[in-house]
Design a protein around this motif. Structure first.
Motif, PDB file in Angstrom:
ATOM      1  N   PRO A 112       6.957   0.105   5.788  1.00 12.35           N
ATOM      2  CA  PRO A 112       6.424  -0.431   7.049  1.00 12.35           C
ATOM      3  C   PRO A 112       5.736  -1.770   6.812  1.00 12.35           C
ATOM      4  O   PRO A 112       5.016  -1.950   5.828  1.00 12.35           O
ATOM      5  N   ARG A 113       5.980  -2.696   7.707  1.00 10.39           N
ATOM      6  CA  ARG A 113       5.391  -4.035   7.618  1.00 10.39           C
ATOM      7  C   ARG A 113       3.872  -3.964   7.490  1.00 10.39           C
ATOM      8  O   ARG A 113       3.253  -4.772   6.804  1.00 10.39           O
ATOM      9  N   ALA A 114       3.260  -2.971   8.142  1.00  9.97           N
ATOM     10  CA  ALA A 114       1.798  -2.830   8.121  1.00  9.97           C
ATOM     11  C   ALA A 114       1.273  -2.512   6.720  1.00  9.97           C
ATOM     12  O   ALA A 114       0.101  -2.755   6.432  1.00  9.97           O
ATOM     13  N   ASN A 115       2.117  -1.998   5.831  1.00  8.51           N
ATOM     14  CA  ASN A 115       1.692  -1.666   4.474  1.00  8.51           C
ATOM     15  C   ASN A 115       1.855  -2.827   3.498  1.00  8.51           C
ATOM     16  O   ASN A 115       1.645  -2.651   2.304  1.00  8.51           O
TER      17      ASN A 115
ATOM     18  N   LYS B 216       0.859  -1.184   0.000  1.00  7.80           N
ATOM     19  CA  LYS B 216       0.000   0.000   0.000  1.00  7.80           C
ATOM     20  C   LYS B 216       0.896   1.235   0.000  1.00  7.80           C
ATOM     21  O   LYS B 216       1.612   1.498   0.959  1.00  7.80           O
ATOM     22  N   LEU B 217       0.876   1.992  -1.108  1.00  9.17           N
ATOM     23  CA  LEU B 217       1.719   3.171  -1.250  1.00  9.17           C
ATOM     24  C   LEU B 217       1.008   4.433  -0.762  1.00  9.17           C
ATOM     25  O   LEU B 217       1.645   5.359  -0.282  1.00  9.17           O
ATOM     26  N   SER B 218      -0.290   4.480  -0.943  1.00  4.73           N
ATOM     27  CA  SER B 218      -1.102   5.589  -0.435  1.00  4.73           C
ATOM     28  C   SER B 218      -2.504   5.040  -0.196  1.00  4.73           C
ATOM     29  O   SER B 218      -2.735   3.848  -0.360  1.00  4.73           O
ATOM     30  N   GLU B 219      -3.427   5.907   0.144  1.00  3.15           N
ATOM     31  CA  GLU B 219      -4.779   5.435   0.465  1.00  3.15           C
ATOM     32  C   GLU B 219      -5.417   4.671  -0.693  1.00  3.15           C
ATOM     33  O   GLU B 219      -6.088   3.675  -0.495  1.00  3.15           O
TER      34      GLU B 219
ATOM     35  N   SER C 223      16.634  -5.931  11.091  1.00  6.13           N
ATOM     36  CA  SER C 223      17.177  -5.532  12.389  1.00  6.13           C
ATOM     37  C   SER C 223      18.669  -5.204  12.305  1.00  6.13           C
ATOM     38  O   SER C 223      19.177  -4.456  13.126  1.00  6.13           O
ATOM     39  N   MET C 224      19.363  -5.727  11.285  1.00  5.82           N
ATOM     40  CA  MET C 224      20.790  -5.451  11.139  1.00  5.82           C
ATOM     41  C   MET C 224      21.066  -3.977  10.841  1.00  5.82           C
ATOM     42  O   MET C 224      22.162  -3.501  11.068  1.00  5.82           O
ATOM     43  N   ILE C 225      20.036  -3.245  10.368  1.00  4.16           N
ATOM     44  CA  ILE C 225      20.187  -1.795  10.170  1.00  4.16           C
ATOM     45  C   ILE C 225      19.282  -1.035  11.150  1.00  4.16           C
ATOM     46  O   ILE C 225      18.925   0.109  10.912  1.00  4.16           O
ATOM     47  N   ASP C 226      18.897  -1.716  12.211  1.00  3.02           N
ATOM     48  CA  ASP C 226      18.101  -1.114  13.283  1.00  3.02           C
ATOM     49  C   ASP C 226      16.723  -0.655  12.806  1.00  3.02           C
ATOM     50  O   ASP C 226      16.234   0.384  13.236  1.00  3.02           O
ATOM     51  N   GLU C 227      16.108  -1.429  11.913  1.00  6.61           N
ATOM     52  CA  GLU C 227      14.783  -1.095  11.380  1.00  6.61           C
ATOM     53  C   GLU C 227      13.871  -2.314  11.476  1.00  6.61           C
ATOM     54  O   GLU C 227      13.489  -2.912  10.480  1.00  6.61           O
ATOM     55  N   GLU C 228      13.490  -2.673  12.691  1.00 10.58           N
ATOM     56  CA  GLU C 228      12.682  -3.867  12.923  1.00 10.58           C
ATOM     57  C   GLU C 228      11.285  -3.765  12.324  1.00 10.58           C
ATOM     58  O   GLU C 228      10.651  -4.771  12.019  1.00 10.58           O
ATOM     59  N   GLU C 229      10.773  -2.555  12.156  1.00 12.38           N
ATOM     60  CA  GLU C 229       9.410  -2.366  11.648  1.00 12.38           C
ATOM     61  C   GLU C 229       9.337  -2.314  10.126  1.00 12.38           C
ATOM     62  O   GLU C 229       8.251  -2.220   9.568  1.00 12.38           O
ATOM     63  N   LEU C 230      10.488  -2.350   9.441  1.00  7.62           N
ATOM     64  CA  LEU C 230      10.501  -2.269   7.987  1.00  7.62           C
ATOM     65  C   LEU C 230      10.835  -3.621   7.374  1.00  7.62           C
ATOM     66  O   LEU C 230      11.488  -4.456   7.990  1.00  7.62           O
ATOM     67  N   VAL C 231      10.380  -3.831   6.148  1.00  7.69           N
ATOM     68  CA  VAL C 231      10.733  -5.004   5.351  1.00  7.69           C
ATOM     69  C   VAL C 231      11.223  -4.504   3.997  1.00  7.69           C
ATOM     70  O   VAL C 231      10.882  -3.399   3.568  1.00  7.69           O
TER      71      VAL C 231
END
Length: 188
Positions: free
Chosen positions: A156-159, A113-116, A130-138
């Motif tokens: 963001p993982r949620a998107n 999901k890029l926008s609404e 996590s190796m770049i300190d970004e646990e919430e990103l994929v």
């Protein structure tokens, strides 16, 4: 234009839609086979490609044998130490292993999901950042249409929603064709 000439033009374009992709596919395959066959100057047509195939298979066999595996690992260590060669070798190896290695990367098709109101199809290539300190990103790879290049986005993982049961090959074909290719029903 008369009714008959419209039909002839219509038949021509329908024929072109069949012949052009078939001819281009045959042309590309022919030149790839010819290139591979000419890697070794052997007078018998087809023998060069068989020898190259056999040699690559034999090297793959040697790379898996317990006794010779350390030799291949040592060669790779040396390659990793050479500055420009390191970048080229590791990039090519990572790309190749994403398609044919043990660590396939283009096997998790997703919708991002890029926008609404806008989403894109792509492939999750890294779930853990996590190796770049970004646990919430994929890491998501988004191929370009009519091109085999693409971009890697950290989102963001949620998107991201994994397409359960979707065939990775069909999704890639759908994206590269600009959405023109048909997608079959996901397997449940």
């Amino acid at each position: 234009m008369s009714f008959t000439s419209k039909r002839v033009v219509n038949y021509f374009f329908k024929g072109l839609l069949f012949v052009a992709p078939l001819a281009l596919t045959a042309y590309i395959i022919y030149y790839i086979v010819q290139f591979l066959d000419n890697l070794l100057p052997v007078p018998v047509p087809g023998l060069g490609i068989l020898i190259v195939f056999g040699l690559i298979t034999f090297i793959g066999y040697l790379a898996n044998i317990f006794i010779t595996r350390p030799i291949f690992e040592l060669i790779e260590k040396w390659l990793f130490r050479i500055p420009l060669v390191n970048i080229l070798y590791t990039s090519i190896k990572d790309l190749m292993s994403a398609f044919v290695g043990d660590k396939k990367k283009f096997n998790t098709p997703v919708i991002v999901k890029l926008s609404e109101h806008v989403s894109r199809l792509g492939f999750m290539t890294q779930e853990d950042l996590s190796m770049i300190d970004e646990e919430e990103l994929v890491a998501i790879y988004l191929p370009h249409s009519y091109n085999f290049s693409g971009n890697c986005f950290l989102v963001p993982r949620a998107n991201v929603r994994i397409l359960k049961g979707a065939n990775s090959t069909e999704v890639m074909k759908f994206i590269v064709s600009g959405g023109v290719s048909e997608l079959s029903e996901p397997k449940k």
